[in-house]
Enzyme design. Structure first.
Site, mmCIF file in Angstrom:
data_model
loop_
_atom_site.group_PDB
_atom_site.id
_atom_site.type_symbol
_atom_site.label_atom_id
_atom_site.label_comp_id
_atom_site.label_asym_id
_atom_site.label_seq_id
_atom_site.Cartn_x
_atom_site.Cartn_y
_atom_site.Cartn_z
ATOM 1 N N LYS A 1 19.960 69.247 44.352
ATOM 2 C CA LYS A 1 21.034 68.615 45.132
ATOM 3 C C LYS A 1 20.463 67.853 46.330
ATOM 4 O O LYS A 1 20.837 66.701 46.564
ATOM 5 C CB LYS A 1 22.024 69.695 45.590
ATOM 6 C CG LYS A 1 23.212 69.167 46.354
ATOM 7 C CD LYS A 1 24.420 70.075 46.196
ATOM 8 C CE LYS A 1 24.346 71.349 47.006
ATOM 9 N NZ LYS A 1 24.549 71.117 48.452
ATOM 10 N N ARG B 1 19.229 62.326 48.638
ATOM 11 C CA ARG B 1 18.239 61.453 49.280
ATOM 12 C C ARG B 1 17.858 60.294 48.360
ATOM 13 O O ARG B 1 17.620 59.181 48.824
ATOM 14 C CB ARG B 1 17.019 62.278 49.687
ATOM 15 C CG ARG B 1 17.324 63.200 50.896
ATOM 16 C CD ARG B 1 16.378 64.378 50.939
ATOM 17 N NE ARG B 1 16.490 65.206 52.127
ATOM 18 C CZ ARG B 1 17.407 66.161 52.325
ATOM 19 N NH1 ARG B 1 18.315 66.418 51.407
ATOM 20 N NH2 ARG B 1 17.408 66.873 53.444
ATOM 21 N N GLY C 1 28.348 69.020 53.272
ATOM 22 C CA GLY C 1 27.732 68.910 54.597
ATOM 23 C C GLY C 1 26.517 68.000 54.582
ATOM 24 O O GLY C 1 26.271 67.258 55.545
ATOM 25 N N ARG D 1 33.077 72.845 59.876
ATOM 26 C CA ARG D 1 31.632 72.979 60.108
ATOM 27 C C ARG D 1 31.171 72.166 61.315
ATOM 28 O O ARG D 1 31.701 71.087 61.587
ATOM 29 C CB ARG D 1 30.872 72.603 58.828
ATOM 30 C CG ARG D 1 31.267 73.524 57.679
ATOM 31 C CD ARG D 1 30.489 73.274 56.438
ATOM 32 N NE ARG D 1 29.078 73.580 56.617
ATOM 33 C CZ ARG D 1 28.150 73.291 55.718
ATOM 34 N NH1 ARG D 1 28.508 72.702 54.578
ATOM 35 N NH2 ARG D 1 26.896 73.581 55.947
ATOM 36 N N SER E 1 17.051 73.010 60.852
ATOM 37 C CA SER E 1 17.990 72.335 59.952
ATOM 38 C C SER E 1 17.398 71.062 59.384
ATOM 39 O O SER E 1 17.115 70.105 60.106
ATOM 40 C CB SER E 1 19.283 72.001 60.696
ATOM 41 O OG SER E 1 20.045 71.086 59.925
ATOM 42 N N GLN F 1 19.046 69.118 57.555
ATOM 43 C CA GLN F 1 20.073 68.073 57.636
ATOM 44 C C GLN F 1 19.971 67.325 58.958
ATOM 45 O O GLN F 1 20.081 66.095 58.998
ATOM 46 C CB GLN F 1 21.463 68.678 57.468
ATOM 47 C CG GLN F 1 21.690 69.205 56.057
ATOM 48 C CD GLN F 1 23.050 69.832 55.872
ATOM 49 O OE1 GLN F 1 23.833 69.958 56.814
ATOM 50 N NE2 GLN F 1 23.344 70.239 54.651
ATOM 51 N N ASP G 1 19.774 78.884 51.382
ATOM 52 C CA ASP G 1 20.944 78.824 50.488
ATOM 53 C C ASP G 1 20.969 79.977 49.484
ATOM 54 O O ASP G 1 21.939 80.126 48.740
ATOM 55 C CB ASP G 1 20.956 77.489 49.725
ATOM 56 C CG ASP G 1 21.229 76.316 50.664
ATOM 57 O OD1 ASP G 1 21.820 76.539 51.738
ATOM 58 O OD2 ASP G 1 20.849 75.183 50.320
ATOM 59 N N ARG H 1 28.847 83.001 55.318
ATOM 60 C CA ARG H 1 28.314 83.711 54.145
ATOM 61 C C ARG H 1 27.968 85.167 54.433
ATOM 62 O O ARG H 1 27.780 85.948 53.497
ATOM 63 C CB ARG H 1 27.106 82.953 53.571
ATOM 64 C CG ARG H 1 27.542 81.687 52.871
ATOM 65 C CD ARG H 1 26.411 80.896 52.253
ATOM 66 N NE ARG H 1 26.956 79.806 51.452
ATOM 67 C CZ ARG H 1 26.277 78.730 51.080
ATOM 68 N NH1 ARG H 1 25.002 78.609 51.410
ATOM 69 N NH2 ARG H 1 26.861 77.793 50.356
HETATM 70 C C1 S3P Z 1 20.123 70.835 53.079
HETATM 71 C C2 S3P Z 1 19.752 71.577 54.166
HETATM 72 C C3 S3P Z 1 20.270 72.927 54.438
HETATM 73 C C4 S3P Z 1 20.922 73.547 53.217
HETATM 74 C C5 S3P Z 1 21.824 72.580 52.510
HETATM 75 C C6 S3P Z 1 21.064 71.346 52.067
HETATM 76 C C7 S3P Z 1 19.555 69.487 52.900
HETATM 77 O O1 S3P Z 1 21.250 72.849 55.475
HETATM 78 O O2 S3P Z 1 21.649 74.703 53.574
HETATM 79 O O3 S3P Z 1 22.409 73.183 51.380
HETATM 80 O O4 S3P Z 1 19.687 68.894 51.796
HETATM 81 O O5 S3P Z 1 18.965 68.969 53.860
HETATM 82 P P1 S3P Z 1 20.860 72.939 57.032
HETATM 83 O O6 S3P Z 1 20.168 71.707 57.420
HETATM 84 O O7 S3P Z 1 22.186 73.092 57.734
HETATM 85 O O8 S3P Z 1 20.010 74.171 57.158
#
Ligand code: S3P
Length: 446
Positions: A27, A32, A100, A128, A173, A175, A325, A356
């Protein structure tokens, strides 16, 4: 928090699980691949893209901002990008659904383009926290109008040219890191992100693959990632490896159901993602890597997993980012281990698609598994390999990984486990229940 079209399901105990399966594309890498292809000039091709709702939300958003994205009958996705700096003003709100990753990464992209975009999402995504990206992107010059607490719906007004920054991540993070790097792509000068604790590095790998000038340096402060802006990205052919976070369910399922012998093909084993393999092995799992290879710049192997007696452990805190995750399904593994498993140091679990920690405690207790809740994790008493009582109903709370983890628990329970709504599974793993039955499990749809 309800889905508009809930799908209740019950999962029954399985005699044994056996067979070879292939999990869908990663995913994180799929998001990306679409975003960077949409920013390259010319046609990129992506094979093995995860065709789940979250990734499709990213595809729709990139189309709304000017990219041409087409899925061929050969299941290869062809993307014609607009070039860095070339994103167009979307004509309607970008609907992010449950995702997210789409939201935070696209907020970064919009932040340094001369466009304005509104982001909306489902009831889960709308709870969130977005301030973790709003704060640094505001320092780069973007403007935000968010719902109270920095939540969706929110509007981003990008600034072009934006101001490059150096930012030390206050939370581990990927993300947030990726949002800043993507914003940095269209920003003059060097954007730097310092990460004290390493998180998944797919953005760094793929940016380099597309020809961006990016360097990663280890220092006393952590990893320093430097990206030179106003980049020109060259179109690529990408093969997306299988998602280790989807493989995780079958690793645990095969470990807990007596007599099981399962091969999971094509699993991505990037060290920033493979924490669960390490932890399950510490618990005594029998996981063998077969045919290790490199796919799309990422380490991949087939995993043969056979049933094994698991022992409770104290999960090392430093693995948390590489399996963030996978905690819900680790909690399930712990329910079948001998003795007590203490899994702490994972407070980020509170702000995922659901809380969670609280939701898994409720789900496990409803099925006869004793747990103790901590601010940053759970302590779980295992059965020593016997079936858990089961017989309870799980509230999945718009969280795919809760539904799938508790479905795995149902495969070795004295009474079936009911899940109030399995529809969130479609966000990341649409073929989950087909694979479950293919391996010998049984489900009934209400
Ligand atoms: C992800 C980063 C993680 C992960 C999410 C996917 C990503 O989140 O939990 O399922 O693709 O960069 P966080 O950046 O909030 O840790």
């Amino acid at each position: 928090m309800a889905h508009p079209d809930p799908r209740p399901v019950s999962v029954h105990s399985a005699p044994r699980l056996a067979g070879r399966i292939r999990v869908p594309g990663d995913k994180s890498i799929s998001h990306r691949a679409l975003m960077l292809s949409a920013l390259a000039v010319g046609e990129s091709q992506v094979e093995g893209l995860l065709e789940g709702e979250d990734v499709l939300a990213t595809a729709a958003a990139m189309r709304a901002m000017g990219a041409t994205i087409v899925r061929g009958d050969d299941a290869i996705w062809r993307i014609n990008g607009v070039g860095v700096g070339g994103l167009l003003q979307p004509q309607a709100a970008l609907e992010m659904g449950n995702s997210g990753t789409s939201t935070r990464l696209l907020m970064g992209l919009v932040a340094s383009h001369p466009i304005t975009a509104t982001f909306t999402g489902d009831a889960s995504l709308s709870t969130r926290p977005m301030n973790r990206v709003i704060d640094p992107l505001s320092t780069m010059g973007a403007e935000f109008t968010a719902s109270p607490g920095g939540r969706l719906p929110l509007m981003v007004r990008g600034l072009c040219p934006a101001v490059p920054i150096t930012y030390r991540l206050p939370v581990a993070s990927a993300q947030v890191k990726s949002a800043l790097l993507l914003a940095g792509l269209n920003t003059p000068g060097i954007t730097r992100v310092i990460e004290p604790v390493p998180t998944r590095d797919h953005s760094e790998r793929m940016l380099a693959g597309f020809g961006a000038e990016i360097s990663v340096e280890e220092s006393d402060e952590g990893r320093i990632i430097s990206l030179t802006g106003e980049a020109e990205l060259r179109p690529q052919s990408i093969v997306v490896p299988g998602d280790p976070s989807s493989a995780a369910f079958w690793m645990v399922a095969a470990s807990i159901v007596p007599g099981s012998d399962v091969v999971i093909e094509n699993v991505g084993l990037n060290p920033t993602r493979a924490g669960l393999v390490t932890v399950l092995r510490l618990m005594g799992a029998d996981i063998v890597e077969q045919d290790p290879r490199v796919v799309g710049g990422e380490p991949v192997a087939d995993l043969r997993v056979r049933h094994a007696a698991l022992s409770g452990i104290e999960v090392p805190h430093d693995v948390a980012p590489s399996m963030i995750d996978e905690y819900p399904v680790l909690f399930v593994a712990a329910a079948f281990a001998s003795g007590r498993t203490i899994a702490r140091g994972a407070d980020e679990l509170r702000v995922k698609e659901s809380d969670r920690i609280a939701v898994m405690k409720a789900a496990l207790e409803a099925n006869g598994v004793p747990c103790e809740e901590h601010e940053d994790g759970l302590t779980i008493e295992g059965t020593g390999g016997d079936p858990i009582p089961g017989g309870g109903t799980v509230a999945s709370r718009l969280d795919h990984r809760i539904a799938m983890s508790m479905a795995v628990a149902g495969l070795h329970a004295a009474q079936p486990i009911a899940i109030d709504d399995a529809s969130p599974v479609a966000t990341s793993f649409p073929s989950f229940f087909d694979l479950l039955t293919q391996l010998g499990g049984r489900v009934t749809w209400a």
